[in-house]
Write a protein that holds these residues in place. Structure first.
Motif, PDB file in Angstrom:
ATOM      1  N   ARG A 119       0.781  -1.219   0.075  1.00 30.76           N
ATOM      2  CA  ARG A 119      -0.071   0.035   0.060  1.00 30.76           C
ATOM      3  C   ARG A 119       0.673   1.275  -0.086  1.00 30.76           C
ATOM      4  O   ARG A 119       1.789   1.348   0.739  1.00 30.76           O
ATOM      5  CB  ARG A 119      -0.977  -0.005   1.083  1.00 30.76           C
ATOM      6  N   VAL A 120       0.429   2.200  -0.741  1.00 30.36           N
ATOM      7  CA  VAL A 120       1.225   3.520  -0.784  1.00 30.36           C
ATOM      8  C   VAL A 120       2.603   3.404  -1.694  1.00 30.36           C
ATOM      9  O   VAL A 120       3.172   4.520  -1.849  1.00 30.36           O
ATOM     10  CB  VAL A 120       1.253   4.357   0.445  1.00 30.36           C
ATOM     11  N   GLY A 121       3.160   2.294  -1.991  1.00 33.45           N
ATOM     12  CA  GLY A 121       4.438   2.104  -2.558  1.00 33.45           C
ATOM     13  C   GLY A 121       5.630   2.517  -1.733  1.00 33.45           C
ATOM     14  O   GLY A 121       6.712   2.937  -2.582  1.00 33.45           O
ATOM     15  N   VAL A 122       5.718   2.621  -0.556  1.00 38.55           N
ATOM     16  CA  VAL A 122       6.815   2.865   0.000  1.00 38.55           C
ATOM     17  C   VAL A 122       7.828   1.872   0.301  1.00 38.55           C
ATOM     18  O   VAL A 122       9.123   1.968   0.119  1.00 38.55           O
ATOM     19  CB  VAL A 122       6.506   3.561   1.518  1.00 38.55           C
ATOM     20  N   MET A 123       7.242   0.532   0.330  1.00 39.63           N
ATOM     21  CA  MET A 123       8.173  -0.732   0.548  1.00 39.63           C
ATOM     22  C   MET A 123       8.565  -1.321  -0.616  1.00 39.63           C
ATOM     23  O   MET A 123       9.276  -2.173  -0.606  1.00 39.63           O
ATOM     24  CB  MET A 123       7.704  -1.349   1.577  1.00 39.63           C
ATOM     25  N   ASN A 124       7.841  -1.178  -1.567  1.00 44.76           N
ATOM     26  CA  ASN A 124       8.223  -1.780  -2.908  1.00 44.76           C
ATOM     27  C   ASN A 124       9.296  -1.472  -3.806  1.00 44.76           C
ATOM     28  O   ASN A 124       9.769  -1.920  -4.847  1.00 44.76           O
ATOM     29  CB  ASN A 124       6.893  -1.989  -3.719  1.00 44.76           C
ATOM     30  N   ASP A 125      10.026  -0.374  -3.272  1.00 46.80           N
ATOM     31  CA  ASP A 125      11.302   0.111  -3.906  1.00 46.80           C
ATOM     32  C   ASP A 125      12.537  -0.982  -3.974  1.00 46.80           C
ATOM     33  O   ASP A 125      12.527  -1.500  -3.014  1.00 46.80           O
ATOM     34  CB  ASP A 125      12.018   1.661  -3.773  1.00 46.80           C
ATOM     35  N   CYS A 126      13.356  -1.087  -4.896  1.00 44.70           N
ATOM     36  CA  CYS A 126      14.431  -1.856  -4.922  1.00 44.70           C
ATOM     37  C   CYS A 126      15.319  -1.448  -3.741  1.00 44.70           C
ATOM     38  O   CYS A 126      16.387  -2.088  -3.518  1.00 44.70           O
ATOM     39  CB  CYS A 126      14.937  -2.137  -6.191  1.00 44.70           C
ATOM     40  N   ILE A 127      15.223  -0.101  -3.556  1.00 40.10           N
ATOM     41  CA  ILE A 127      16.329   0.570  -2.664  1.00 40.10           C
ATOM     42  C   ILE A 127      15.778   0.443  -1.073  1.00 40.10           C
ATOM     43  O   ILE A 127      16.317   0.758  -0.089  1.00 40.10           O
ATOM     44  CB  ILE A 127      16.640   1.680  -2.830  1.00 40.10           C
ATOM     45  N   ALA A 128      14.523  -0.378  -0.856  1.00 40.11           N
ATOM     46  CA  ALA A 128      13.970  -0.246   0.413  1.00 40.11           C
ATOM     47  C   ALA A 128      15.043  -1.229   1.181  1.00 40.11           C
ATOM     48  O   ALA A 128      15.642  -2.299   0.634  1.00 40.11           O
ATOM     49  CB  ALA A 128      12.549  -0.935   0.538  1.00 40.11           C
ATOM     50  N   PRO A 129      15.159  -1.248   2.685  1.00 36.51           N
ATOM     51  CA  PRO A 129      15.908  -1.941   3.543  1.00 36.51           C
ATOM     52  C   PRO A 129      15.278  -3.340   3.757  1.00 36.51           C
ATOM     53  O   PRO A 129      14.085  -3.585   3.300  1.00 36.51           O
ATOM     54  CB  PRO A 129      16.172  -1.200   4.928  1.00 36.51           C
ATOM     55  N   VAL A 130      16.253  -4.247   4.204  1.00 37.50           N
ATOM     56  CA  VAL A 130      15.762  -5.401   4.363  1.00 37.50           C
ATOM     57  C   VAL A 130      14.642  -5.481   5.540  1.00 37.50           C
ATOM     58  O   VAL A 130      14.871  -4.509   6.653  1.00 37.50           O
ATOM     59  CB  VAL A 130      16.861  -6.506   4.988  1.00 37.50           C
ATOM     60  N   LEU A 131      13.727  -6.004   5.460  1.00 37.30           N
ATOM     61  CA  LEU A 131      12.597  -6.077   6.365  1.00 37.30           C
ATOM     62  C   LEU A 131      12.281  -7.342   7.001  1.00 37.30           C
ATOM     63  O   LEU A 131      12.024  -8.332   6.172  1.00 37.30           O
ATOM     64  CB  LEU A 131      11.276  -5.535   5.807  1.00 37.30           C
ATOM     65  N   ILE A 132      12.359  -7.571   8.259  1.00 33.42           N
ATOM     66  CA  ILE A 132      12.002  -8.938   8.881  1.00 33.42           C
ATOM     67  C   ILE A 132      10.791  -8.628   9.773  1.00 33.42           C
ATOM     68  O   ILE A 132      10.742  -7.785  10.567  1.00 33.42           O
ATOM     69  CB  ILE A 132      13.151  -9.652   9.214  1.00 33.42           C
ATOM     70  N   GLU A 133      10.054  -9.688   9.905  1.00 34.09           N
ATOM     71  CA  GLU A 133       8.896  -9.813  10.826  1.00 34.09           C
ATOM     72  C   GLU A 133       9.289 -10.615  11.899  1.00 34.09           C
ATOM     73  O   GLU A 133       9.465 -11.720  11.684  1.00 34.09           O
ATOM     74  CB  GLU A 133       7.683 -10.138  10.455  1.00 34.09           C
ATOM     75  N   LEU A 134       8.931 -10.215  12.988  1.00 32.71           N
ATOM     76  CA  LEU A 134       9.277 -11.221  14.271  1.00 32.71           C
ATOM     77  C   LEU A 134       7.583 -11.197  14.816  1.00 32.71           C
ATOM     78  O   LEU A 134       7.423 -10.278  15.448  1.00 32.71           O
ATOM     79  CB  LEU A 134      10.219 -10.487  15.196  1.00 32.71           C
ATOM     80  N   TRP A 135       7.164 -12.332  14.887  1.00 36.43           N
ATOM     81  CA  TRP A 135       5.817 -12.449  15.489  1.00 36.43           C
ATOM     82  C   TRP A 135       5.757 -13.546  16.221  1.00 36.43           C
ATOM     83  O   TRP A 135       4.760 -14.112  16.461  1.00 36.43           O
ATOM     84  CB  TRP A 135       4.753 -12.352  14.303  1.00 36.43           C
ATOM     85  N   ASP A 136       6.892 -14.252  16.603  1.00 36.47           N
ATOM     86  CA  ASP A 136       6.652 -15.465  17.348  1.00 36.47           C
ATOM     87  C   ASP A 136       7.403 -15.164  18.671  1.00 36.47           C
ATOM     88  O   ASP A 136       7.397 -14.113  19.280  1.00 36.47           O
ATOM     89  CB  ASP A 136       7.834 -16.451  16.660  1.00 36.47           C
ATOM     90  N   ALA A 137       7.811 -16.350  19.666  1.00 33.44           N
ATOM     91  CA  ALA A 137       8.205 -16.299  20.873  1.00 33.44           C
ATOM     92  C   ALA A 137       9.383 -15.333  20.964  1.00 33.44           C
ATOM     93  O   ALA A 137      10.249 -15.569  20.025  1.00 33.44           O
ATOM     94  CB  ALA A 137       8.576 -17.385  21.404  1.00 33.44           C
ATOM     95  N   ARG A 138       9.405 -14.561  21.938  1.00 27.70           N
ATOM     96  CA  ARG A 138      10.416 -13.551  22.113  1.00 27.70           C
ATOM     97  C   ARG A 138      12.045 -14.286  21.993  1.00 27.70           C
ATOM     98  O   ARG A 138      12.830 -13.734  21.627  1.00 27.70           O
ATOM     99  CB  ARG A 138      10.448 -12.744  23.590  1.00 27.70           C
ATOM    100  N   GLU A 139      12.008 -15.318  22.827  1.00 30.72           N
ATOM    101  CA  GLU A 139      13.253 -16.047  22.869  1.00 30.72           C
ATOM    102  C   GLU A 139      13.864 -16.535  21.313  1.00 30.72           C
ATOM    103  O   GLU A 139      15.065 -16.696  21.279  1.00 30.72           O
ATOM    104  CB  GLU A 139      12.931 -17.555  23.479  1.00 30.72           C
ATOM    105  N   GLU A 140      12.919 -16.435  20.321  1.00 31.02           N
ATOM    106  CA  GLU A 140      13.471 -16.562  19.074  1.00 31.02           C
ATOM    107  C   GLU A 140      13.886 -15.562  18.375  1.00 31.02           C
ATOM    108  O   GLU A 140      14.472 -15.478  17.346  1.00 31.02           O
ATOM    109  CB  GLU A 140      12.363 -17.340  18.034  1.00 31.02           C
ATOM    110  N   HIS A 141      13.515 -14.161  18.690  1.00 26.87           N
ATOM    111  CA  HIS A 141      13.882 -13.113  18.142  1.00 26.87           C
ATOM    112  C   HIS A 141      15.385 -12.615  17.908  1.00 26.87           C
ATOM    113  O   HIS A 141      15.887 -12.325  16.758  1.00 26.87           O
ATOM    114  CB  HIS A 141      13.467 -12.047  18.972  1.00 26.87           C
ATOM    115  N   LEU A 142      16.251 -12.971  19.036  1.00 29.97           N
ATOM    116  CA  LEU A 142      17.425 -12.809  19.002  1.00 29.97           C
ATOM    117  C   LEU A 142      18.375 -13.486  17.685  1.00 29.97           C
ATOM    118  O   LEU A 142      18.954 -13.076  17.095  1.00 29.97           O
ATOM    119  CB  LEU A 142      18.349 -13.021  20.317  1.00 29.97           C
TER     120      LEU A 142
END
Length: 122
Positions: free
Chosen positions: A87-110
């Motif tokens: 939506r709005v085309g902010v994240m679809n540029d080839c120059i956008a940074p790496v985006l990771i989603e963390l949605w699991d247990a906190r212990e797995e985040h690190l």
């Protein structure tokens, strides 16, 4: 390291415009987009913790941020549209940074953060 990023500002502004609770307009949100795109070009890695039913993010009443759960959910829905559906085309540029989603247990985040940092950035 930041706990907010330009896309947060777009999502909160869009939410405010949707609710008509201020003078923020769709034109204002649209005018923010080039600035947000330019800003995120300077970031290497974005770590996003979306709201999920399986791993809910508790609200802290710290006297600074609102604890209005419906508004938080609405802003989260806008963030998901921006990040996942382009939506709005902010994240679809080839120059956008790496985006990771963390949605699991906190212990797995690190572990996931370490793996993301070790990957070569494009």
């Amino acid at each position: 390291m930041l706990d907010r990023w330009p896309v947060d500002e777009i999502a909160y502004s869009q939410y405010t415009e949707n609710c008509k609770t201020s003078d923020i307009s769709n034109n204002f949100v649209t005018d923010m987009l080039p600035h947000a795109r330019e800003s995120i070009q300077h970031l290497d890695l974005l770590v996003w913790l979306p709201i999920t039913n399986a791993w809910p993010v508790e609200m802290e009443d710290d006297g600074i941020r609102t604890i209005d759960l419906p508004s938080r959910d609405d802003v989260d829905a806008i963030l998901k549209q921006i990040c996942r559906e382009q939506r709005v085309g902010v994240m679809n540029d080839c120059i956008a940074p790496v985006l990771i989603e963390l949605w699991d247990a906190r212990e797995e985040h690190l572990d996931k953060l370490v793996q993301a940092i070790k990957k070569p950035m494009a």
